[in-house]
Design a protein around this motif. Structure first.
Motif, PDB file in Angstrom:
ATOM      1  N   ALA A  57      41.140  28.461  34.903  1.00  0.00           N
ATOM      2  CA  ALA A  57      40.484  29.690  34.463  1.00  0.00           C
ATOM      3  C   ALA A  57      39.910  30.428  35.664  1.00  0.00           C
ATOM      4  O   ALA A  57      39.258  29.825  36.516  1.00  0.00           O
ATOM      5  CB  ALA A  57      39.375  29.359  33.473  1.00  0.00           C
ATOM      6  N   PRO A  58      40.168  31.720  35.783  1.00  0.00           N
ATOM      7  CA  PRO A  58      39.669  32.465  36.940  1.00  0.00           C
ATOM      8  C   PRO A  58      38.156  32.629  36.885  1.00  0.00           C
ATOM      9  O   PRO A  58      37.574  32.808  35.804  1.00  0.00           O
ATOM     10  CB  PRO A  58      40.378  33.816  36.823  1.00  0.00           C
ATOM     11  N   VAL A  59      37.533  32.546  38.049  1.00  0.00           N
ATOM     12  CA  VAL A  59      36.090  32.753  38.172  1.00  0.00           C
ATOM     13  C   VAL A  59      35.861  33.710  39.339  1.00  0.00           C
ATOM     14  O   VAL A  59      36.799  34.070  40.070  1.00  0.00           O
ATOM     15  CB  VAL A  59      35.351  31.424  38.423  1.00  0.00           C
ATOM     16  N   ALA A  60      34.624  34.147  39.506  1.00  0.00           N
ATOM     17  CA  ALA A  60      34.306  35.024  40.627  1.00  0.00           C
ATOM     18  C   ALA A  60      34.743  34.361  41.933  1.00  0.00           C
ATOM     19  O   ALA A  60      34.447  33.187  42.174  1.00  0.00           O
ATOM     20  CB  ALA A  60      32.807  35.311  40.657  1.00  0.00           C
ATOM     21  N   GLY A  61      35.488  35.108  42.729  1.00  0.00           N
ATOM     22  CA  GLY A  61      36.001  34.581  43.985  1.00  0.00           C
ATOM     23  C   GLY A  61      37.435  34.101  43.920  1.00  0.00           C
ATOM     24  O   GLY A  61      38.064  33.876  44.966  1.00  0.00           O
ATOM     25  N   THR A  62      37.990  33.928  42.713  1.00  0.00           N
ATOM     26  CA  THR A  62      39.404  33.541  42.591  1.00  0.00           C
ATOM     27  C   THR A  62      40.277  34.642  43.176  1.00  0.00           C
ATOM     28  O   THR A  62      40.148  35.813  42.807  1.00  0.00           O
ATOM     29  CB  THR A  62      39.786  33.319  41.115  1.00  0.00           C
ATOM     30  N   ALA A  63      41.159  34.280  44.109  1.00  0.00           N
ATOM     31  CA  ALA A  63      42.032  35.270  44.734  1.00  0.00           C
ATOM     32  C   ALA A  63      42.957  35.896  43.699  1.00  0.00           C
ATOM     33  O   ALA A  63      43.489  35.200  42.824  1.00  0.00           O
ATOM     34  CB  ALA A  63      42.850  34.626  45.846  1.00  0.00           C
ATOM     35  N   LEU A  64      43.138  37.205  43.785  1.00  0.00           N
ATOM     36  CA  LEU A  64      44.041  37.907  42.881  1.00  0.00           C
ATOM     37  C   LEU A  64      45.466  37.709  43.377  1.00  0.00           C
ATOM     38  O   LEU A  64      45.795  38.091  44.501  1.00  0.00           O
ATOM     39  CB  LEU A  64      43.692  39.392  42.850  1.00  0.00           C
ATOM     40  N   PRO A  65      46.357  37.100  42.584  1.00  0.00           N
ATOM     41  CA  PRO A  65      47.724  36.882  43.049  1.00  0.00           C
ATOM     42  C   PRO A  65      48.425  38.199  43.392  1.00  0.00           C
ATOM     43  O   PRO A  65      48.111  39.254  42.814  1.00  0.00           O
ATOM     44  CB  PRO A  65      48.395  36.189  41.849  1.00  0.00           C
ATOM     45  N   PRO A  66      49.381  38.139  44.314  1.00  0.00           N
ATOM     46  CA  PRO A  66      50.087  39.358  44.717  1.00  0.00           C
ATOM     47  C   PRO A  66      50.738  40.070  43.535  1.00  0.00           C
ATOM     48  O   PRO A  66      51.340  39.426  42.668  1.00  0.00           O
ATOM     49  CB  PRO A  66      51.140  38.834  45.703  1.00  0.00           C
ATOM     50  N   LEU A  67      50.569  41.358  43.477  1.00  0.00           N
ATOM     51  CA  LEU A  67      51.094  42.313  42.493  1.00  0.00           C
ATOM     52  C   LEU A  67      50.274  42.342  41.207  1.00  0.00           C
ATOM     53  O   LEU A  67      50.496  43.229  40.380  1.00  0.00           O
ATOM     54  CB  LEU A  67      52.578  42.071  42.170  1.00  0.00           C
ATOM     55  N   TRP A  68      49.328  41.443  41.053  1.00  0.00           N
ATOM     56  CA  TRP A  68      48.525  41.477  39.838  1.00  0.00           C
ATOM     57  C   TRP A  68      47.505  42.609  39.879  1.00  0.00           C
ATOM     58  O   TRP A  68      46.840  42.885  38.869  1.00  0.00           O
ATOM     59  CB  TRP A  68      47.842  40.131  39.604  1.00  0.00           C
ATOM     60  N   HIS A  69      47.362  43.276  41.009  1.00  0.00           N
ATOM     61  CA  HIS A  69      46.478  44.456  41.064  1.00  0.00           C
ATOM     62  C   HIS A  69      47.008  45.581  40.191  1.00  0.00           C
ATOM     63  O   HIS A  69      46.277  46.529  39.884  1.00  0.00           O
ATOM     64  CB  HIS A  69      46.332  44.948  42.506  1.00  0.00           C
ATOM     65  N   TRP A  70      48.268  45.486  39.748  1.00  0.00           N
ATOM     66  CA  TRP A  70      48.836  46.502  38.867  1.00  0.00           C
ATOM     67  C   TRP A  70      48.176  46.502  37.485  1.00  0.00           C
ATOM     68  O   TRP A  70      48.438  47.403  36.679  1.00  0.00           O
ATOM     69  CB  TRP A  70      50.346  46.306  38.746  1.00  0.00           C
ATOM     70  N   MET A  71      47.310  45.529  37.204  1.00  0.00           N
ATOM     71  CA  MET A  71      46.577  45.526  35.935  1.00  0.00           C
ATOM     72  C   MET A  71      45.289  46.338  36.017  1.00  0.00           C
ATOM     73  O   MET A  71      44.583  46.471  35.006  1.00  0.00           O
ATOM     74  CB  MET A  71      46.236  44.087  35.528  1.00  0.00           C
ATOM     75  N   TYR A  72      44.987  46.864  37.188  1.00  0.00           N
ATOM     76  CA  TYR A  72      43.738  47.598  37.379  1.00  0.00           C
ATOM     77  C   TYR A  72      44.028  49.036  37.805  1.00  0.00           C
ATOM     78  O   TYR A  72      45.179  49.392  38.041  1.00  0.00           O
ATOM     79  CB  TYR A  72      42.867  46.879  38.417  1.00  0.00           C
ATOM     80  N   PHE A  73      43.000  49.875  37.844  1.00  0.00           N
ATOM     81  CA  PHE A  73      43.122  51.279  38.253  1.00  0.00           C
ATOM     82  C   PHE A  73      44.078  52.042  37.333  1.00  0.00           C
ATOM     83  O   PHE A  73      44.863  52.882  37.766  1.00  0.00           O
ATOM     84  CB  PHE A  73      43.591  51.392  39.710  1.00  0.00           C
ATOM     85  N   LEU A  74      44.023  51.742  36.058  1.00  0.00           N
ATOM     86  CA  LEU A  74      44.986  52.304  35.115  1.00  0.00           C
ATOM     87  C   LEU A  74      44.505  53.651  34.587  1.00  0.00           C
ATOM     88  O   LEU A  74      43.328  53.832  34.293  1.00  0.00           O
ATOM     89  CB  LEU A  74      45.188  51.333  33.953  1.00  0.00           C
ATOM     90  N   PRO A  75      45.415  54.620  34.438  1.00  0.00           N
ATOM     91  CA  PRO A  75      45.021  55.907  33.855  1.00  0.00           C
ATOM     92  C   PRO A  75      44.753  55.756  32.369  1.00  0.00           C
ATOM     93  O   PRO A  75      45.556  55.162  31.638  1.00  0.00           O
ATOM     94  CB  PRO A  75      46.244  56.793  34.115  1.00  0.00           C
ATOM     95  N   HIS A  76      43.619  56.264  31.914  1.00  0.00           N
ATOM     96  CA  HIS A  76      43.235  56.154  30.506  1.00  0.00           C
ATOM     97  C   HIS A  76      43.294  57.536  29.850  1.00  0.00           C
ATOM     98  O   HIS A  76      42.280  58.126  29.493  1.00  0.00           O
ATOM     99  CB  HIS A  76      41.833  55.552  30.391  1.00  0.00           C
ATOM    100  N   ALA A  77      44.516  58.038  29.707  1.00  0.00           N
ATOM    101  CA  ALA A  77      44.692  59.347  29.074  1.00  0.00           C
ATOM    102  C   ALA A  77      44.320  59.262  27.597  1.00  0.00           C
ATOM    103  O   ALA A  77      44.622  58.277  26.909  1.00  0.00           O
ATOM    104  CB  ALA A  77      46.135  59.813  29.220  1.00  0.00           C
ATOM    105  N   ARG A  78      43.662  60.309  27.107  1.00  0.00           N
ATOM    106  CA  ARG A  78      43.362  60.380  25.681  1.00  0.00           C
ATOM    107  C   ARG A  78      44.666  60.481  24.882  1.00  0.00           C
ATOM    108  O   ARG A  78      45.693  60.939  25.397  1.00  0.00           O
ATOM    109  CB  ARG A  78      42.473  61.585  25.417  1.00  0.00           C
TER     110      ARG A  78
END
Length: 300
Positions: free
Chosen positions: A52-73
């Motif tokens: 289970a991921p906890v604070a400090g767990t390294a983000l695996p390569p390419l998994w940053h694509w789950m963040y910074f997502l556009p939230h269009a209405r």
């Protein structure tokens, strides 16, 4: 307020091309928290038994694509399920939109990790119009720089291609055989069922209908089946590397989509490390053995 609609231009003339190129140099900034829940969800989607991921767990390569997502209405969604065009990305009038590839560079010693607040600065580097065998093509290249409290952590160049709808009788591009066909050191077969495609779409807040709406993708965009996300295939290539070299640290990853992958058949991902272990050639191929994605990873 009048309903927002997508542009209806059939072609890109000189005036339209000049207008689209005014987006070159445009930038935007987003800040996001690398939360643990998406990391656990992606591990489950890729069938990984990670702790289970906890604070400090390294983000695996390419998994940053789950963040910074556009939230269009919902009222701002176009007919293809993407946000209406315009805004940060130019309002390209060609209806088909695909992730064509990318190049990523990680900064050694500064990994993105769970619990970090990260800023992404995105800049449109180029807008290029070309004429191909299947008609007009427009390429947009976007650079993303990701910074945490320690500074620059990752630089990504993202290639987007826009193209017309398929025409009746249009010839498909000639398929390619993987350059290292039959030489793979690692292989994994994937079954792209509706659940896998749905889960990845949900994790990346991707409403693009080509990945889940069979009627739309076959009757409007003219494809034979649901399309497996290019970023998902890229993620599976890196995941294959991580399964065989779990301690490896990526310095760079370059990938290029060659041919669409559909949910109608299983596909496979493959890898072959170099003799010195510093680079790994990775590729995906369809059920007929044709190359669908090609990538190179450079390790620390």
């Amino acid at each position: 307020m009048a309903a927002m609609t997508e542009p209806q231009h059939a072609t890109i003339d000189a005036a339209m091309q000049a207008h689209l190129q005014t987006w070159q140099g445009k930038s935007e900034s987003r800040v996001d928290l690398v939360a643990a829940a998406p990391v656990a969800a992606m591990a489950a989607t890729l069938d990984r038994a990670d702790p289970a991921p906890v604070a400090g767990t390294a983000l695996p390569p390419l998994w940053h694509w789950m963040y910074f997502l556009p939230h269009a209405r919902q009222s701002e969604i176009g007919p293809d399920g993407h946000p209406l065009r315009g805004g940060f990305l130019p309002p390209v009038p060609l209806p088909r939109r695909m992730w064509a590839g990318g190049r990523l560079r990680w900064e050694a010693g500064n990994a993105l990790a769970v619990g970090q607040e990260v800023e992404r600065v995105s800049t449109i580097q180029s807008v290029k119009h070309k004429a191909g065998r299947s008609g007009e093509l427009l390429f947009v290249q976007v650079e993303h720089q990701f910074r945490n409290a320690s500074g620059l952590a990752l630089t990504e160049e993202h290639d987007i291609v826009y193209r017309p709808l398929a025409q009746p009788g249009e010839a498909a591009p000639a398929p390619q055989t993987p350059p290292l066909a039959g030489q793979a050191a690692w292989s994994r077969t994937m079954v792209p069922d509706d659940v896998l495609l749905f889960r990845y779409s949900a994790l990346t807040f991707n409403g693009h209908r080509i990945h889940y709406d069979r009627q739309y993708v076959t009757q409007v965009e003219g494809y034979p089946g649901l399309i497996v996300h290019g970023p998902l295939i890229a993620t599976l290539l890196v995941d294959l590397l991580r399964r065989h070299l779990p301690q490896a640290q990526l310095l760079s990853f370059d990938f290029r989509a060659v041919r669409p992958t559909f949910d109608l058949h299983a596909f496979s991902v493959h890898g072959k490390p170099s003799q010195d272990g510093k680079t790994v050639e990775l590729w995906a191929q369809d059920h007929e053995g044709w190359l669908t994605m090609q990538a190179t990873a450079v390790l620390a």
